[in-house]
Design an enzyme around this catalytic site. Structure first.
Site, short mmCIF file in Angstrom:
data_model
loop_
_atom_site.label_atom_id
_atom_site.label_comp_id
_atom_site.label_asym_id
_atom_site.label_seq_id
_atom_site.Cartn_x
_atom_site.Cartn_y
_atom_site.Cartn_z
N HIS A 327 0.86 -1.20 0.00
CA HIS A 327 0.00 0.00 0.00
C HIS A 327 0.88 1.23 0.00
O HIS A 327 1.95 1.25 0.61
CB HIS A 327 -0.91 0.01 1.23
CG HIS A 327 -2.06 0.94 1.11
ND1 HIS A 327 -1.97 2.27 1.40
CD2 HIS A 327 -3.32 0.73 0.68
CE1 HIS A 327 -3.14 2.85 1.18
NE2 HIS A 327 -3.98 1.95 0.75
N ASP A 384 -8.02 -5.09 -0.34
CA ASP A 384 -8.46 -5.95 -1.44
C ASP A 384 -8.12 -7.41 -1.25
O ASP A 384 -8.58 -8.26 -2.01
CB ASP A 384 -7.84 -5.45 -2.75
CG ASP A 384 -8.37 -4.07 -3.12
OD1 ASP A 384 -7.56 -3.14 -3.27
OD2 ASP A 384 -9.61 -3.92 -3.19
#
Ligand code: SDX
Length: 448
Positions: A327, A384
């Protein structure tokens, strides 16, 4: 003082170009001159150096590919602490919001800045139900798409097409006009998402039932079969509500920044959201939830050797990446991933589903989190990584996963767009460092 520090000081002294930090300003000594730039304070997290006068004063601009160190705006909406793995909507911890709130209330919180009173909630919910009719002509637009069209492409087109049927929602300047456009968008978008799904399944579309909640109505519009009585499963509704809450906003991510950039030209809300849908589609962003399941299915089909695929993800020569890992901001567990991982366990147990993909995901997570490559680069599961496992358990096809992400992110996109407009942010127009050809004269083709 170490030799290196002495050298650094000497180098700096020789070059006279250096920066000095103090508590509320930065002093840049460049080319024999000294310039001061104020530090902008924050409630939480990063403070920023205001460089709005940098180019006029020094002739220099900054260069920050991907804006990894650049604040594009001032915002009051969402804050995340990437190092601690914490996320707050208008100051409320995501864990409390996910446990105690509902998606319609989160829409109100993000849009208006406070949790609604009962009357405010009822009025907001009633408005959304009042506006949720989508013009029948929109069905004709949906009809021309091939059934094989990716739902995100269909959704982006339908979202932009909404403008044609809601012209008054285009040129909005007052807060009241923006709030009205926001309620129109919130009301109609869930229908577009449901219709997009029905298109891929070859199912007839319907206009929903206003006696239901926002999430129940979406669930029924999307999954009700024309020849069967629809059973509203509370396990599914609660899971969907939680997933939509967890996706609702996330600071200046790629798609939100796209919505802000398009809106900064005073483009209407619907067209700005349509651009956000397109940005979210990318596999490095919202499309990752689809890519994760496809990756897990590929690993399963390949025999389930997760170590092999973790090694591939580490190999610079191999462009395979562990989808759902890493991320830009979180250098710790994404707090949403933690909540979704537990919800995935609960839902699979409640629905009595065994999903090999979940087993592989858990193995991948274990191997990766013990591997120095991932640990040293602070790559953790993101939102996700597990969401697709829940969507699949709820019977949602892989290609619809990012549509679900878009439905969740909609209130965040709208709230950020509204904030940008009300703050009067200028039109976005970054500069560049040009490294192309120097100035030269045109050469006739016969002389080339
Ligand atoms: C979302 O911004 C948001 O808030 C987004 C989001 C939201 O709610 O809006 O949280 C939603 O988009 C989540 C992210 C979903 N995408 C993925 O899961 C795709 C896989 N992840 C990566 O592509 C990547 O981690 C990103 C895109 C998420 C972040 O990329 P960055 O910040 O640009 O980091 P990078 O690509 O420069 O990677 C840093 C290093 C690199 O190695 P080095 O060149 O330093 O040696 O880490 C490596 C990368 O190769 N790396 C990975 C990896 N992610 C980063 N290596 C293997 N597998 C990965 N997944």
């Amino acid at each position: 003082m170490s030799e290196l520090s002495l050298f650094a000081l000497f180098y700096v002294y020789l070059n006279q170009n250096y920066i000095i930090m103090s508590d509320n300003k930065v002093i840049l000594n460049y080319d024999g001159n000294s310039y001061e730039y104020p530090i902008v304070d924050s409630t939480l997290g990063d403070r920023g150096i205001d460089i709005s006068k940098l180019r006029d004063q020094t002739g220099l601009i900054t260069l920050d590919l991907g804006y990894k160190n650049t604040g594009a705006t001032l915002s009051d909406i969402t804050y995340l602490d990437g190092d601690k793995g914490e996320l707050y909507y208008r100051g409320y911890p995501i864990e409390q919001i996910a446990e105690k709130s509902n998606f319609t209330e989160v829409m109100y919180l993000l849009l208006h800045g406070e949790l609604p009173t009962e009357n405010q909630f009822t009025s907001f919910d009633n408005n959304i139900k009042k506006y949720n009719f989508v013009a029948d002509e929109m069905k004709k637009i949906l009809d021309v798409f091939p059934r094989s069209a990716h739902p995100m492409g269909v959704l982006s087109s339908l979202t932009s097409a909404l403008t044609a049927f809601n012209p008054k929602a285009v040129n909005v300047n007052s807060k009241e006009e923006m709030d009205h456009a926001a309620e129109l968008m919130l009301a109609k978008f869930s229908h577009l998402c449901a219709w997009t799904y029905r298109k891929t399944q070859g199912l007839p579309i319907n206009h929903g039932d206003n006696s239901l909640s926002y999430v129940e109505n979406f669930y029924r519009m999307a999954f009700r079969l024309p020849n069967e009585e629809f059973v509203m499963d509370p396990v599914v509704v609660n899971a969907l509500d939680k997933l939509l809450i967890l996706h609702a906003d996330h600071e200046q991510n790629c798609s939100t920044s796209t919505v802000r950039m398009v809106g900064s030209a005073h483009t209407g809300l619907f067209a700005s959201i349509s651009a956000g849908v397109s940005a979210l589609w990318g596999p490095l962003h919202g499309g990752a939830n689809q890519a994760v399941i496809e990756m897990l299915e590929m690993i399963e089909a390949d025999g389930g050797d997760v170590n092999k695929w973790v090694e591939k993800a580490k190999n610079k020569e191999d462009n395979f990446r562990l989808m759902g890992f890493g991320h830009r901001v979180y250098k710790n567990f994404d707090p949403r991933a933690k909540i979704i991982k537990k919800a995935a366990d609960d839902i699979l147990n409640a629905l009595g589903i065994q999903d090999k993909a979940l087993d592989i995901a858990m193995q991948l997570e274990k191997v990766a989190l013990e591997d120095d490559y991932f640990v040293s680069k602070k790559l953790y599961p993101n939102v996700d990584f597990y969401s697709g496992i829940i969507y699949r358990a709820l019977g949602i096809p892989t290609e619809m996963f990012t549509v679900m992400f878009a439905l969740g992110r909609l209130p965040g996109w709208i709230s950020q767009w509204k904030e940008m407009r009300l703050h009067g942010d200028p039109i976005g127009r970054p500069r560049q460092v040009y490294q192309g050809a120097g100035v030269r004269d045109y050469v006739a083709m016969t002389n080339r």
